[in-house]
Design a protein around this motif. Sequence first.
Motif, short mmCIF file in Angstrom:
data_model
loop_
_atom_site.label_atom_id
_atom_site.label_comp_id
_atom_site.label_asym_id
_atom_site.label_seq_id
_atom_site.Cartn_x
_atom_site.Cartn_y
_atom_site.Cartn_z
N ARG A 261 0.67 4.50 16.18
CA ARG A 261 1.14 4.32 14.80
C ARG A 261 -0.05 4.02 13.91
O ARG A 261 -1.04 3.44 14.33
CB ARG A 261 2.12 3.16 14.73
N ARG A 262 0.10 4.39 12.64
CA ARG A 262 -0.95 4.07 11.68
C ARG A 262 -0.88 2.58 11.36
O ARG A 262 0.14 1.94 11.55
CB ARG A 262 -0.76 4.90 10.41
N ALA A 263 -1.97 2.06 10.84
CA ALA A 263 -2.08 0.62 10.57
C ALA A 263 -1.05 0.14 9.55
O ALA A 263 -0.59 -0.99 9.63
CB ALA A 263 -3.49 0.29 10.08
N ASN A 264 -0.64 0.98 8.60
CA ASN A 264 0.30 0.54 7.56
C ASN A 264 1.76 0.76 7.96
O ASN A 264 2.64 0.54 7.16
CB ASN A 264 -0.01 1.25 6.24
N LYS B 178 10.74 -6.05 6.44
CA LYS B 178 9.59 -5.69 5.62
C LYS B 178 10.05 -4.72 4.54
O LYS B 178 10.93 -3.90 4.76
CB LYS B 178 8.52 -5.04 6.49
N SER B 179 9.44 -4.79 3.38
CA SER B 179 9.72 -3.83 2.32
C SER B 179 8.83 -2.61 2.51
O SER B 179 7.73 -2.71 3.03
CB SER B 179 9.43 -4.45 0.95
N GLY B 180 9.34 -1.45 2.10
CA GLY B 180 8.57 -0.23 2.22
C GLY B 180 9.46 0.99 2.23
O GLY B 180 10.62 0.95 1.83
N LYS B 181 8.91 2.09 2.72
CA LYS B 181 9.61 3.37 2.75
C LYS B 181 9.91 3.75 4.20
O LYS B 181 9.03 3.69 5.06
CB LYS B 181 8.72 4.44 2.09
N ILE B 182 11.15 4.16 4.47
CA ILE B 182 11.54 4.61 5.81
C ILE B 182 10.86 5.95 6.08
O ILE B 182 11.08 6.91 5.34
CB ILE B 182 13.07 4.76 5.94
N THR B 183 10.03 6.01 7.12
CA THR B 183 9.35 7.26 7.46
C THR B 183 9.89 7.89 8.73
O THR B 183 9.62 9.06 8.99
CB THR B 183 7.83 7.05 7.61
N VAL C 159 10.82 3.26 11.40
CA VAL C 159 9.41 3.05 11.04
C VAL C 159 9.37 2.90 9.52
O VAL C 159 9.89 3.75 8.79
CB VAL C 159 8.50 4.22 11.50
N ILE C 160 8.77 1.80 9.06
CA ILE C 160 8.64 1.53 7.63
C ILE C 160 7.16 1.57 7.27
O ILE C 160 6.33 0.95 7.93
CB ILE C 160 9.23 0.15 7.26
N GLU C 161 6.84 2.30 6.24
CA GLU C 161 5.44 2.41 5.79
C GLU C 161 5.26 1.69 4.47
O GLU C 161 6.09 1.71 3.61
CB GLU C 161 5.10 3.89 5.63
#
Length: 157
Positions: free
Chosen positions: A77-80, A132-137, A155-157
């Motif tokens: 996974r990416r760090a963010n 966590k807040s973010g965008k569902i990827t 997965v949340i980015e």
Amino acid sequence: MDIRKVKKLIELLEESGIAEIEIKEGEEAVRISRMPTRQMVTYAAAAAAPAPVAAAPAAAAAIPATASGGTPAAPARRANEHVVAAPMVGTFYASATPGAKPFVEIGTEVKEGQVLCIIEAMKMMNQIESDKSGKITAIMATNGDPVEFGQPLFVIE
């Protein structure tokens, strides 16, 4: 242990502000926790506990490889990116009722505390909220799928 006792323990935990409680009654044990990244409710007979506990990590490790339609999961996974894992064993539901619009879809912006899905466990519907807040990827479970404790769901980015 009676399910009514478990429900009462949950109510007492919510009212008291205690973060976690574990009760043993004979060969049965109940552990209830408010921790967002840990299993919320555990109920297991002591005699049956060793086999499922030993099998759960292997099953959880095998599921992500095929969860997205038979294609292998990304190796890293990416760090963010943040993975929301199943806090319990049960059945995954993407919406509140059959045929209703899913709580979230890929691309949905979510806020911390927003409901992502429902996991049915022991005839109880448990709303799983974003930590966590973010965008569902990515959504890594399909409606009606059985899920294991710790299995990646979103997965949340």
